[in-house]
Design a protein around this motif. Structure first.
Motif, PDB file in Angstrom:
ATOM      1  N   GLU A 234       0.803  -1.219   0.000  1.00  0.00           N
ATOM      2  CA  GLU A 234       0.000   0.000   0.000  1.00  0.00           C
ATOM      3  C   GLU A 234       0.839   1.274   0.000  1.00  0.00           C
ATOM      4  O   GLU A 234       0.304   2.373   0.076  1.00  0.00           O
ATOM      5  CB  GLU A 234      -0.938  -0.008   1.210  1.00  0.00           C
ATOM      6  CG  GLU A 234      -1.942  -1.139   1.163  1.00  0.00           C
ATOM      7  CD  GLU A 234      -2.821  -1.227   2.405  1.00  0.00           C
ATOM      8  OE1 GLU A 234      -2.844  -0.267   3.202  1.00  0.00           O
ATOM      9  OE2 GLU A 234      -3.465  -2.277   2.580  1.00  0.00           O
ATOM     10  N   ALA A 235       2.154   1.133  -0.091  1.00  0.00           N
ATOM     11  CA  ALA A 235       3.039   2.306  -0.048  1.00  0.00           C
ATOM     12  C   ALA A 235       2.774   3.279  -1.196  1.00  0.00           C
ATOM     13  O   ALA A 235       3.011   4.487  -1.057  1.00  0.00           O
ATOM     14  CB  ALA A 235       4.505   1.876  -0.038  1.00  0.00           C
ATOM     15  N   SER A 236       2.245   2.779  -2.307  1.00  0.00           N
ATOM     16  CA  SER A 236       1.980   3.667  -3.447  1.00  0.00           C
ATOM     17  C   SER A 236       0.925   4.722  -3.116  1.00  0.00           C
ATOM     18  O   SER A 236       0.775   5.695  -3.856  1.00  0.00           O
ATOM     19  CB  SER A 236       1.544   2.860  -4.671  1.00  0.00           C
ATOM     20  OG  SER A 236       0.336   2.174  -4.401  1.00  0.00           O
ATOM     21  N   SER A 237       0.242   4.577  -2.000  1.00  0.00           N
ATOM     22  CA  SER A 237      -0.776   5.567  -1.612  1.00  0.00           C
ATOM     23  C   SER A 237      -0.180   6.954  -1.346  1.00  0.00           C
ATOM     24  O   SER A 237      -0.909   7.940  -1.353  1.00  0.00           O
ATOM     25  CB  SER A 237      -1.550   5.084  -0.378  1.00  0.00           C
ATOM     26  OG  SER A 237      -0.691   5.000   0.747  1.00  0.00           O
ATOM     27  N   VAL A 238       1.135   7.050  -1.140  1.00  0.00           N
ATOM     28  CA  VAL A 238       1.757   8.359  -0.891  1.00  0.00           C
ATOM     29  C   VAL A 238       2.332   8.981  -2.164  1.00  0.00           C
ATOM     30  O   VAL A 238       2.807  10.116  -2.136  1.00  0.00           O
ATOM     31  CB  VAL A 238       2.857   8.281   0.195  1.00  0.00           C
ATOM     32  CG1 VAL A 238       2.280   7.779   1.514  1.00  0.00           C
ATOM     33  CG2 VAL A 238       4.030   7.424  -0.245  1.00  0.00           C
ATOM     34  N   TYR A 239       2.279   8.280  -3.294  1.00  0.00           N
ATOM     35  CA  TYR A 239       2.860   8.792  -4.532  1.00  0.00           C
ATOM     36  C   TYR A 239       2.262  10.133  -4.931  1.00  0.00           C
ATOM     37  O   TYR A 239       2.985  11.047  -5.333  1.00  0.00           O
ATOM     38  CB  TYR A 239       2.668   7.805  -5.686  1.00  0.00           C
ATOM     39  CG  TYR A 239       3.487   6.537  -5.627  1.00  0.00           C
ATOM     40  CD1 TYR A 239       4.148   6.119  -4.480  1.00  0.00           C
ATOM     41  CD2 TYR A 239       3.586   5.730  -6.745  1.00  0.00           C
ATOM     42  CE1 TYR A 239       4.881   4.947  -4.452  1.00  0.00           C
ATOM     43  CE2 TYR A 239       4.320   4.554  -6.730  1.00  0.00           C
ATOM     44  CZ  TYR A 239       4.965   4.166  -5.585  1.00  0.00           C
ATOM     45  OH  TYR A 239       5.689   3.006  -5.573  1.00  0.00           O
ATOM     46  N   VAL A 240       0.939  10.278  -4.830  1.00  0.00           N
ATOM     47  CA  VAL A 240       0.287  11.523  -5.248  1.00  0.00           C
ATOM     48  C   VAL A 240       0.801  12.687  -4.408  1.00  0.00           C
ATOM     49  O   VAL A 240       1.084  13.772  -4.939  1.00  0.00           O
ATOM     50  CB  VAL A 240      -1.250  11.407  -5.149  1.00  0.00           C
ATOM     51  CG1 VAL A 240      -1.915  12.762  -5.339  1.00  0.00           C
ATOM     52  CG2 VAL A 240      -1.762  10.420  -6.176  1.00  0.00           C
ATOM     53  N   ASP A 241       0.976  12.487  -3.106  1.00  0.00           N
ATOM     54  CA  ASP A 241       1.496  13.551  -2.244  1.00  0.00           C
ATOM     55  C   ASP A 241       2.907  13.957  -2.669  1.00  0.00           C
ATOM     56  O   ASP A 241       3.253  15.143  -2.666  1.00  0.00           O
ATOM     57  CB  ASP A 241       1.502  13.101  -0.782  1.00  0.00           C
ATOM     58  CG  ASP A 241       0.101  12.868  -0.256  1.00  0.00           C
ATOM     59  OD1 ASP A 241      -0.796  13.687  -0.538  1.00  0.00           O
ATOM     60  OD2 ASP A 241      -0.099  11.858   0.443  1.00  0.00           O
TER      61      ASP A 241
END
Length: 155
Positions: free
Chosen positions: A109-116
């Motif tokens: 789930e680490a990709s959840s911070v990509y947008v930030d």
């Protein structure tokens, strides 16, 4: 979430490059760590994954990625194979800047911070100049306690 711009010092890594499903990541990481140990080297940095494309863009069999680890010691070759015939390559990574943050939760789930991180680069007039890198900082029994540093190389 704390996002920072930081400088990564020059370092050497051993890595395995793959095309295919992310399901092979744990096996490749294990093989890489074993290869490093067999060569009499010491793992210096936490292991990482470098992701060249996204499962949102391509089919699982077309995913391009590598897993690697920094190490201490010297080797006289730049490419060799592990016991299963996977190519283990060596590279010296030049000093560079990254935009970075740490994600707490399951590795997947680490990709959840990509947008930030994308937003931070845009707001600070930075340009992303390479693939995303996820550094796996720990390996806890409880996946919700996993820590992953996510880095985008920037100029």
């Amino acid at each position: 979430m704390n996002i920072e711009l930081k400088t990564v010092p020059q370092h050497q890594v051993a890595y395995i490059y793959q095309i295919g499903s992310y399901d092979k990541i744990p096996e490749c990481l294990g093989a890489l760590i074993e290869w490093i140990a067999q060569k009499g080297l010491q793992v210096k940095d936490p292991v990482y994954g470098l992701y060249y494309n996204s499962p949102l863009e391509v089919a699982p069999e077309e995913l391009e990625w590598e897993v690697g680890a920094g190490f201490e010691g010297e080797l006289d070759t730049e490419i060799s194979e592990d016991e299963d015939g996977r190519e283990v390559q060596l590279q010296t990574i030049s000093e560079h800047q990254v935009v970075s943050t740490v994600f707490k939760g399951p590795y997947g789930e680490a990709s959840s911070v990509y947008v930030d991180l994308y937003q931070y680069t845009a707001q600070n007039d930075l340009k992303i100049v390479g693939p995303v890198k996820e550094i796996y900082l720990n390996n806890p029994q409880d996946p919700s306690e996993s820590l992953t540093e996510v880095q985008f190389p920037v100029i």
